[in-house]
Design a protein around this motif. Sequence first.
Motif, PDB file in Angstrom:
ATOM      1  N   VAL A 208       0.837  -1.203   0.000  1.00  0.00           N
ATOM      2  CA  VAL A 208       0.000   0.000   0.000  1.00  0.00           C
ATOM      3  C   VAL A 208       0.870   1.249   0.000  1.00  0.00           C
ATOM      4  CG1 VAL A 208      -1.688   1.324   1.329  1.00  0.00           C
ATOM      5  CG2 VAL A 208      -1.930  -1.149   1.127  1.00  0.00           C
ATOM      6  N   HIS A 209       0.516   2.216  -0.846  1.00  0.00           N
ATOM      7  CA  HIS A 209       1.253   3.469  -0.903  1.00  0.00           C
ATOM      8  C   HIS A 209       0.302   4.606  -1.266  1.00  0.00           C
ATOM      9  CE1 HIS A 209       1.264   1.697  -4.944  1.00  0.00           C
ATOM     10  NE2 HIS A 209       1.291   2.940  -5.412  1.00  0.00           N
ATOM     11  N   LEU A 210       0.743   5.820  -1.009  1.00  0.00           N
ATOM     12  CA  LEU A 210      -0.062   7.008  -1.260  1.00  0.00           C
ATOM     13  C   LEU A 210       0.218   7.574  -2.644  1.00  0.00           C
ATOM     14  CD1 LEU A 210       0.093   9.048   2.078  1.00  0.00           C
ATOM     15  CD2 LEU A 210      -1.960   8.182   0.974  1.00  0.00           C
ATOM     16  N   ILE A 211      -0.846   7.978  -3.334  1.00  0.00           N
ATOM     17  CA  ILE A 211      -0.694   8.740  -4.564  1.00  0.00           C
ATOM     18  C   ILE A 211      -1.730   9.868  -4.561  1.00  0.00           C
ATOM     19  CG2 ILE A 211       0.143   6.760  -5.892  1.00  0.00           C
ATOM     20  CD1 ILE A 211      -2.613   6.574  -7.182  1.00  0.00           C
ATOM     21  N   SER A 212      -1.510  10.871  -5.372  1.00  0.00           N
ATOM     22  CA  SER A 212      -2.468  11.963  -5.481  1.00  0.00           C
ATOM     23  C   SER A 212      -3.723  11.477  -6.200  1.00  0.00           C
ATOM     24  CB  SER A 212      -1.861  13.135  -6.241  1.00  0.00           C
ATOM     25  OG  SER A 212      -0.730  13.653  -5.565  1.00  0.00           O
ATOM     26  N   GLN A 213      -4.849  12.094  -5.842  1.00  0.00           N
ATOM     27  CA  GLN A 213      -6.113  11.640  -6.411  1.00  0.00           C
ATOM     28  C   GLN A 213      -6.155  11.819  -7.927  1.00  0.00           C
ATOM     29  OE1 GLN A 213     -10.518  11.339  -4.868  1.00  0.00           O
ATOM     30  NE2 GLN A 213      -9.884  13.483  -4.922  1.00  0.00           N
ATOM     31  N   TRP A 214      -5.520  12.839  -8.480  1.00  0.00           N
ATOM     32  CA  TRP A 214      -5.561  13.044  -9.925  1.00  0.00           C
ATOM     33  C   TRP A 214      -4.867  11.893 -10.664  1.00  0.00           C
ATOM     34  CZ3 TRP A 214      -1.231  13.366 -12.977  1.00  0.00           C
ATOM     35  CH2 TRP A 214      -0.014  13.652 -12.353  1.00  0.00           C
ATOM     36  N   ARG A 215      -3.811  11.353 -10.066  1.00  0.00           N
ATOM     37  CA  ARG A 215      -3.127  10.216 -10.687  1.00  0.00           C
ATOM     38  C   ARG A 215      -4.009   8.969 -10.624  1.00  0.00           C
ATOM     39  NH1 ARG A 215       2.687   9.276  -8.328  1.00  0.00           N
ATOM     40  NH2 ARG A 215       2.568   7.672  -9.964  1.00  0.00           N
ATOM     41  N   TYR A 216      -4.680   8.796  -9.500  1.00  0.00           N
ATOM     42  CA  TYR A 216      -5.567   7.648  -9.332  1.00  0.00           C
ATOM     43  C   TYR A 216      -6.715   7.717 -10.341  1.00  0.00           C
ATOM     44  CZ  TYR A 216      -8.215   4.068  -6.779  1.00  0.00           C
ATOM     45  OH  TYR A 216      -8.886   2.928  -6.436  1.00  0.00           O
ATOM     46  N   ILE A 217      -7.303   8.905 -10.509  1.00  0.00           N
ATOM     47  CA  ILE A 217      -8.398   9.087 -11.461  1.00  0.00           C
ATOM     48  C   ILE A 217      -7.913   8.849 -12.886  1.00  0.00           C
ATOM     49  CG2 ILE A 217      -9.979  10.795 -12.455  1.00  0.00           C
ATOM     50  CD1 ILE A 217     -10.246  11.998  -9.671  1.00  0.00           C
ATOM     51  N   LEU A 218      -6.704   9.302 -13.183  1.00  0.00           N
ATOM     52  CA  LEU A 218      -6.137   9.094 -14.517  1.00  0.00           C
ATOM     53  C   LEU A 218      -5.986   7.600 -14.811  1.00  0.00           C
ATOM     54  CD1 LEU A 218      -5.099  10.728 -16.939  1.00  0.00           C
ATOM     55  CD2 LEU A 218      -2.805  10.561 -15.960  1.00  0.00           C
ATOM     56  N   MET A 219      -5.539   6.827 -13.826  1.00  0.00           N
ATOM     57  CA  MET A 219      -5.424   5.383 -14.011  1.00  0.00           C
ATOM     58  C   MET A 219      -6.798   4.753 -14.217  1.00  0.00           C
ATOM     59  SD  MET A 219      -2.394   4.096 -11.417  1.00  0.00           S
ATOM     60  CE  MET A 219      -3.113   4.797  -9.940  1.00  0.00           C
ATOM     61  N   GLU A 220      -7.792   5.208 -13.472  1.00  0.00           N
ATOM     62  CA  GLU A 220      -9.140   4.669 -13.614  1.00  0.00           C
ATOM     63  C   GLU A 220      -9.702   4.940 -15.009  1.00  0.00           C
ATOM     64  OE1 GLU A 220     -11.242   4.425  -9.273  1.00  0.00           O
ATOM     65  OE2 GLU A 220     -11.441   6.297 -10.379  1.00  0.00           O
ATOM     66  N   PHE A 221      -9.491   6.146 -15.502  1.00  0.00           N
ATOM     67  CA  PHE A 221     -10.021   6.477 -16.822  1.00  0.00           C
ATOM     68  C   PHE A 221      -9.279   5.723 -17.929  1.00  0.00           C
ATOM     69  CE2 PHE A 221     -12.486   9.734 -14.856  1.00  0.00           C
ATOM     70  CZ  PHE A 221     -13.521   9.985 -15.747  1.00  0.00           C
ATOM     71  N   GLY A 222      -8.004   5.447 -17.717  1.00  0.00           N
ATOM     72  CA  GLY A 222      -7.280   4.626 -18.676  1.00  0.00           C
ATOM     73  C   GLY A 222      -7.858   3.223 -18.754  1.00  0.00           C
ATOM     74  N   LEU A 223      -8.162   2.641 -17.593  1.00  0.00           N
ATOM     75  CA  LEU A 223      -8.773   1.312 -17.559  1.00  0.00           C
ATOM     76  C   LEU A 223     -10.183   1.342 -18.139  1.00  0.00           C
ATOM     77  CD1 LEU A 223      -7.611   0.125 -14.010  1.00  0.00           C
ATOM     78  CD2 LEU A 223      -6.682  -0.577 -16.228  1.00  0.00           C
ATOM     79  N   ALA A 224     -10.931   2.414 -17.851  1.00  0.00           N
ATOM     80  CA  ALA A 224     -12.288   2.541 -18.383  1.00  0.00           C
ATOM     81  C   ALA A 224     -12.267   2.665 -19.902  1.00  0.00           C
ATOM     82  CB  ALA A 224     -12.979   3.756 -17.767  1.00  0.00           C
ATOM     83  N   TRP A 225     -11.285   3.389 -20.435  1.00  0.00           N
ATOM     84  CA  TRP A 225     -11.164   3.511 -21.891  1.00  0.00           C
ATOM     85  C   TRP A 225     -10.875   2.149 -22.525  1.00  0.00           C
ATOM     86  CZ3 TRP A 225      -7.167   2.440 -25.290  1.00  0.00           C
ATOM     87  CH2 TRP A 225      -7.327   2.924 -26.599  1.00  0.00           C
ATOM     88  N   PHE A 226     -10.002   1.376 -21.888  1.00  0.00           N
ATOM     89  CA  PHE A 226      -9.655   0.056 -22.427  1.00  0.00           C
ATOM     90  C   PHE A 226     -10.866  -0.865 -22.413  1.00  0.00           C
ATOM     91  CE2 PHE A 226      -8.057  -4.294 -21.779  1.00  0.00           C
ATOM     92  CZ  PHE A 226      -7.318  -4.440 -22.944  1.00  0.00           C
ATOM     93  N   VAL A 227     -11.595  -0.891 -21.300  1.00  0.00           N
ATOM     94  CA  VAL A 227     -12.793  -1.732 -21.198  1.00  0.00           C
ATOM     95  C   VAL A 227     -13.820  -1.312 -22.249  1.00  0.00           C
ATOM     96  CG1 VAL A 227     -14.814  -2.210 -19.751  1.00  0.00           C
ATOM     97  CG2 VAL A 227     -12.521  -2.358 -18.777  1.00  0.00           C
ATOM     98  N   SER A 228     -14.028  -0.015 -22.386  1.00  0.00           N
ATOM     99  CA  SER A 228     -15.008   0.484 -23.353  1.00  0.00           C
ATOM    100  C   SER A 228     -14.611   0.118 -24.778  1.00  0.00           C
ATOM    101  CB  SER A 228     -15.140   2.008 -23.222  1.00  0.00           C
ATOM    102  OG  SER A 228     -15.576   2.370 -21.929  1.00  0.00           O
TER     103      SER A 228
END
Length: 326
Positions: A208-228
């Motif tokens: 477990v490690h800390l990251i900024s929320q904008w980086r986390y959201i960017l990773m989520e949207f990358g995964l969402a784009w791939f799934v879509s």
Amino acid sequence: MISLVQNEMIKLVRKKRLLIVTLIMGVLISMFTYAQLRETQRLQEKLGTTDWRSTLQQEIIDTQNRLSGSQISDDWRKQLEIRVAQQQYYLDNDINPSEPGAPTFVRGFIENAIQLLLPLMIMIIAADLVSSEYSLGSIKVLLTRPVKRWKILLSKYITLVMSVSFLILMFGVLSYLISGVVFGFKGWTAPILTGFSVQGNDLNTADVHLISQWRYILMEFGLAWFVSLVVGTLAFMLSVLIKSTAAGMGVMLACLIAGTILSSMVSSWHSAKYLFMVNLNLTSYLQGTAPPTEGMTLGFSLGVLTIWGLAGLLVSFLVFIKKDVY
């Protein structure tokens, strides 16, 4: 090729599919924003405080009370126990997992939309890219042009990729703007814990490690784009195989709904992890929730979806190139 793609984009825009899907997303985001506001107000009235620690502690207590019930299934019990462990970890490390603001809403909304809502929106665009040519009777005219079939289909697929990218972008922009009016626009730099993993019935916090929320959201949207894109590719394949747009959309809709149901029922059916619809919830790996069945990891799900997407694309081209048109 550029002129072919431009022609496909013009046809797509004239059908107003992109506009309709964007409006649907705007309405749904507004509804979920209001629902989130009402839930926040309810918790504040119930606890009599806006302190996030008290709210999180109450959520832990409520979940533990649910775990004490005797009628809860083993799979759901496992999910709740992992959730409690994660919430307690946030509490022990004095990190607010729900920092007020639009970015937090965007993060939560994409996590809940990646498995069904976004794929459904993409399906509306992809399901008739080819089948509509049969319905309108324009397929013969299209194929009599002095352009190879694979170039015609490739232009349609490039149009699909551009449409998927546009809709994912609009999803993020609308989510941020609409929720920002209610919750405020701050919170991009809020700390988020990631790296949780599940081993058996236990939550592993070693990575477990800390990251900024904008980086986390960017990773989520990358995964969402791939799934879509994968879902769009499979809907594109059905559009090539099935002349009826309604039938193609029905098949894809059934698959997506079945995936949502199966994800909570396949813990003992290990071979189900090779079905594409069971692997759509990629953001769950960032959250550290338990996968539907053992042996599933982020890399595994990405691999399965890649194979399904490539297979769908290959079938589309092989069928379209060799298919007789009457």
